[in-house]
Design an enzyme around this catalytic site. Structure first.
Site: not given
Ligand code: BV8
Ligand code: ZN
Length: 274
Positions: A69, A113, A131, A183, A221-223, A247, A265
């Site tokens: 990440y 994200v 998400h 944290c 733009g998503t499968s 797409n 897109c």
């Protein structure tokens, strides 16, 4: 009936719509240099999603997951919104939208994200990041759960420079947990504030209400392979609404769409919403 590619017919449908939603995926940010998940060069081609994007993967090795990440944070920090983000932001500004689609509502429900957008959140209240967000640093302590939006680069010293490793598909499992992000409230181990597989997406109640009211769903733009986001277009059609897919390639269920605009897109969306 096969989906139409007629942009004038789409615009007639758009102008006659009242409650519009867009469901976006990684293809929206591809032109900004953010790798997608499943396409060529996609993240899941190099890494196993289940070992890195699940609570179990994090519990097993917070060090590996944080390197993954951290790499994606650094990529997103260098990325700038593209013409597709611009087209969506312009369309989300009711002052502009109501000139072409009077008395309409619009909400962008993004699976991404990366936090890429062109207007400040205040001006774009109708953006739902279902998400979570790469830059949210979330406490793992159930009693605390403090979450801080933190774009610090690197997010912690121990991760500095690991992005080169990740770029080449190798992760170093050895980073000591005590040096991983903590944290800022209670000092416990922190995690990326994203929704992993098996976790419940954010703002589900709000999304369900929007989907039930929608008479037009743009799928950008998503499968369309991840639930529950992949089912929204189908639900809108079930209740008599229309679906337009934008797409680069064919995607799950697109043959059922009312409109299908193949191509990047960042080109097709600007034309369609123009
Ligand atoms: C849930 C955040 C219950 C983290 C992501 C078995 C076990 C456990 C769970 C399940 C299971 N079977 C099914 C499930 C449910 C699971 C799921 O769907 N799994 C799939 C893989 C089978 N879903 C979940 O676990 C979800 N939670 O179900 O909870 C529940 C649900 C409702 C109510 C109560 C309880 C949580 C899923 C969230 C996972 N987190 N991301 C992170 O980013 O690391 S998912 C991740 O993949 C993304 O966020 C995105 O959402 C998702 C889909 O990826 P895409 O965005 O579509 O990207 P992809 O690469 O696949 O495709 C890119 C597309 O763009 C391509 O079509 C390409 O052609 C196109 N493109 C490329 N360039 C362009 C372009 N298009 C246009 N222009 C371009 N220039
Ligand atoms: Zn805490």
């Amino acid at each position: 009936m096969a989906p139409s590619g007629n942009i004038l017919a789409f615009q007639d449908t758009l102008h006659a719509s009242r409650n519009i939603i867009a469901v976006a995926g990684a293809g929206l940010s591809a032109a900004s240099g953010i790798p997608t998940f499943r396409g060529a060069g996609g993240i899941w081609r190099k890494y196993d999603a289940i070992s890195l994007a699940t609570p179990e993967g994090f519990a097993k090795s917070p060090s590996l997951v944080w390197q993954f990440y951290h790499y994606r944070r650094e990529v997103a920090l260098r990325a700038v919104p593209n013409k597709a983000h611009l087209a969506l932001s312009a369309f989300s500004l009711s002052s502009l939208r109501n000139q072409i689609v009077p008395h309409s509502t619009f909400t962008l429900i993004t699976q991404n994200v990366d936090g890429l957008k062109t207007v400040a959140a205040s001006e774009q209240p109708d953006l739902i990041e279902m998400h979570g967000r790469l830059f949210d640093v979330q406490c793992t302590n159930k009693k605390c759960q403090y979450t801080l939006f933190d774009t610090t680069s690197p997010v912690c010293e121990a991760l500095s420079g690991t992005e080169e490793l990740v770029e080449h598909g190798t992760l170093d499992p050895e980073i000591d947990q005590s040096t991983l992000p903590r944290c800022s409230k209670c000092g416990d181990l922190a995690r990326p504030g994203v929704v992993w597989f098996g976790e419940i997406p954010r703002h589900m109640k709000e999304i369900d209400k929007l989907v039930q009211k929608a008479d037009l769903c743009l799928v950008i733009g998503t499968s369309s392979t991840v639930q529950p986001a992949a089912s929204y277009a189908y639900e809108v059609q079930e209740q008599g609404g229309k679906v337009a897919v934008f797409n680069l390639e064919r995607s799950e269920g697109d043959e059922e769409a009312d409109y299908l605009f193949m191509g990047p897109c960042e080109e097709t969306l600007s034309k369609a919403l123009g």
